[in-house]
Design a protein around this motif. Structure first.
Motif, short mmCIF file in Angstrom:
data_model
loop_
_atom_site.label_atom_id
_atom_site.label_comp_id
_atom_site.label_asym_id
_atom_site.label_seq_id
_atom_site.Cartn_x
_atom_site.Cartn_y
_atom_site.Cartn_z
N GLN A 1 -6.14 -15.77 2.05
CA GLN A 1 -5.25 -14.97 1.22
C GLN A 1 -3.94 -15.69 0.94
OE1 GLN A 1 -5.04 -11.24 3.44
NE2 GLN A 1 -6.70 -10.39 2.21
N TRP B 1 -4.46 -17.86 -2.04
CA TRP B 1 -4.51 -17.02 -3.24
C TRP B 1 -3.09 -16.66 -3.69
CZ3 TRP B 1 -8.09 -12.04 -3.47
CH2 TRP B 1 -8.01 -11.48 -4.74
N THR C 1 -0.84 -18.03 -7.04
CA THR C 1 -0.33 -17.07 -8.02
C THR C 1 1.17 -17.26 -8.22
OG1 THR C 1 -2.01 -15.46 -7.32
CG2 THR C 1 -0.15 -14.62 -8.60
N ALA D 1 6.61 -5.50 -3.58
CA ALA D 1 5.29 -4.88 -3.49
C ALA D 1 4.96 -4.48 -2.06
CB ALA D 1 4.23 -5.84 -4.02
N LYS E 1 -3.69 -6.53 2.34
CA LYS E 1 -4.71 -6.99 1.39
C LYS E 1 -4.00 -7.65 0.22
CE LYS E 1 -8.26 -3.55 2.50
NZ LYS E 1 -9.12 -2.47 1.96
N GLU F 1 -4.96 -8.73 -2.62
CA GLU F 1 -5.26 -8.23 -3.96
C GLU F 1 -4.42 -7.00 -4.30
OE1 GLU F 1 -8.92 -7.16 -1.36
OE2 GLU F 1 -7.35 -8.70 -1.48
N ASP F 2 -4.20 -6.13 -3.28
CA ASP F 2 -3.35 -4.95 -3.50
C ASP F 2 -1.89 -5.35 -3.68
OD1 ASP F 2 -5.62 -3.42 -3.21
OD2 ASP F 2 -5.23 -2.89 -1.12
N LEU G 1 -0.70 -8.19 -4.86
CA LEU G 1 -0.51 -8.82 -6.16
C LEU G 1 -0.60 -7.81 -7.30
CD1 LEU G 1 -2.51 -12.15 -5.68
CD2 LEU G 1 -0.03 -11.87 -5.84
N LEU G 2 -1.47 -6.83 -7.15
CA LEU G 2 -1.59 -5.79 -8.19
C LEU G 2 -0.28 -5.02 -8.31
CD1 LEU G 2 -3.27 -4.18 -10.23
CD2 LEU G 2 -4.04 -2.74 -8.31
N ILE G 3 0.29 -4.61 -7.19
CA ILE G 3 1.55 -3.86 -7.21
C ILE G 3 2.69 -4.75 -7.70
CG2 ILE G 3 3.24 -2.66 -5.78
CD1 ILE G 3 0.93 -1.82 -3.94
N ARG H 1 2.52 -7.19 -9.87
CA ARG H 1 2.41 -7.30 -11.33
C ARG H 1 2.87 -6.00 -12.00
NH1 ARG H 1 -2.80 -9.59 -9.80
NH2 ARG H 1 -2.74 -11.88 -10.00
N GLU H 2 2.53 -4.86 -11.40
CA GLU H 2 2.96 -3.57 -11.97
C GLU H 2 4.47 -3.44 -11.94
OE1 GLU H 2 0.88 -0.76 -9.58
OE2 GLU H 2 -1.00 -0.90 -10.71
#
Length: 365
Positions: free
Chosen positions: A280, A283, A287, A312, A343, A345-346, A348-350, A352-353
């Motif tokens: 991770q 990853w 990014t 995030a 996690k 992926e969670d 990075l998602l937050i 970006r939001e």
């Protein structure tokens, strides 16, 4: 075209290898000089000169001393650690360096590329024409850095299968020593081993890892104590959280006022390396690096995406932070216990939001 690309890569690899071998040979001679009893006596007897000698002068002095006093003891007799007499310092502990990442999801090669023996004829330095008086302050700096490097290397990611091999720990030490020798003004700072370690796991070659770490530190060194980036990160975090989550910001103010954001220090210093498991980490790092290449006219804030990753993490646990009325001590303890449990992926998602939310607010304004 492809043949030209391969040739270019081979040339770059050759330059990286030769540069690393040169620096490693210089450091090896410097360490031998430091460990010799004569150099220690010299450091204790001489006064610090007002004008410091240059690194080239220091190398010349080392070379001359080794040629005149070459003996089996200089090569090391297994007791070199006990003769260093390094000063100790009270350093801030960044937290436990033990990671539960032994189950890495990829195979690690156990054979490294050959490295020139620093004790061989090819590894020796060319004589320096002029030799200036040796500055004992340099000897003290060497000792301090050796102590710090050995201390951190010994405890770096020992639960990772790659660093259970002493041979790989030796690689890590040589890379760190070589970097410090090239950057004596910065020296070794706790946390550098954490940044090198994932790179070494990926490359498994000292010269490539050294080159990658040196380039990474062009950006990262400002996060270390002598730089100014950390204070800027804290200031930006205060401004962003007030805009993006005023309720959480108000909570932090009312419960001990930890809006100084010092609990984020480790995050920014190590690019969140201790917060995630190895796969991770790669990853997240890729990014962050990719985001820094985007133009701000495409999306405002991408050059500072690391800030949105930090936001995030706060956003993910904001309900827990607010409901349990966490103060500064509580939030430090909480994120220490949550290390490697996030996690990516969670996160990075937050992140970006939050970045999109900021850009929409700027557009509407």
């Amino acid at each position: 075209m492809w043949a030209g690309t391969v040739a270019n890569r081979e040339e770059i690899d050759r330059q990286c290898r030769e540069n690393y071998e040169r620096i490693l040979a210089e450091w090896t001679n410097a360490e031998k000089y430091f460990l010799s009893s004569k150099s220690i006596a010299l450091a204790n007897s001489r006064r610090v000169s007002e004008a410091s000698c240059t690194r080239e002068d220091f190398l010349g002095d080392i070379k001359e001393e080794l040629e005149e006093n070459e003996s089996p003891s200089l090569a090391g007799d297994g007791n070199s650690n006990s003769s260093r007499h390094c000063p100790t310092t009270d350093e801030e502990d960044l937290g436990s360096n033990t990671r539960g990442s032994a189950n890495v999801s990829f195979d690690i090669p156990s054979i490294s590329s050959p490295t020139r023996d620093p004790d061989s004829e090819q590894g020796q330095l060319d004589p320096t024409p002029s030799v200036a008086p040796l500055d004992p302050e340099v000897i003290g700096t060497l000792g301090l850095n050796l102590h710090r490097i050995d201390k951190d290397v010994a405890r770096c990611d020992r639960n990772n299968i790659y660093f259970m091999d002493k041979h790989n720990l030796d690689k890590l030490r040589r890379i760190m020593c070589s970097y410090v020798w090239e950057n004596m003004d910065l020296g070794y700072v706790q946390g550098m081993c954490d940044i090198v370690a994932p790179l070494l796991v990926i490359f498994d070659e000292e010269d490539k890892t050294f080159a990658a770490f040196s380039l990474l530190m062009v950006r990262m060194r400002e996060n270390f104590p002598q730089g100014r980036a950390m204070d800027q990160h804290f200031s930006n975090m205060r401004a962003l959280l007030q805009i993006l989550d005023p309720q959480l910001f108000e909570h932090m103010q009312q419960h001990g006022d930890y809006t100084h954001f010092y609990f984020c220090y480790r995050w920014f210093l190590l690019d969140f390396k201790r917060e995630l498991k190895y796969p991770q980490v790669f990853w997240l790092w890729e990014t962050i690096w990719a985001a820094s290449k985007l133009a701000d006219n495409h999306c405002m804030g991408t050059h500072h995406f690391v800030l949105f990753v930090a936001l995030a993490l706060l956003k993910m646990y904001r309900k827990i932070i607010i409901n349990y009325k966490m103060d500064f001590t509580d939030i430090i303890k909480f994120f220490n216990e949550m290390a490697e449990c996030h996690k990516v992926e969670d996160v990075l998602l937050i992140a970006r939001e939050l970045l999109l939310q900021l850009n929409l607010m700027l557009e509407n304004k």
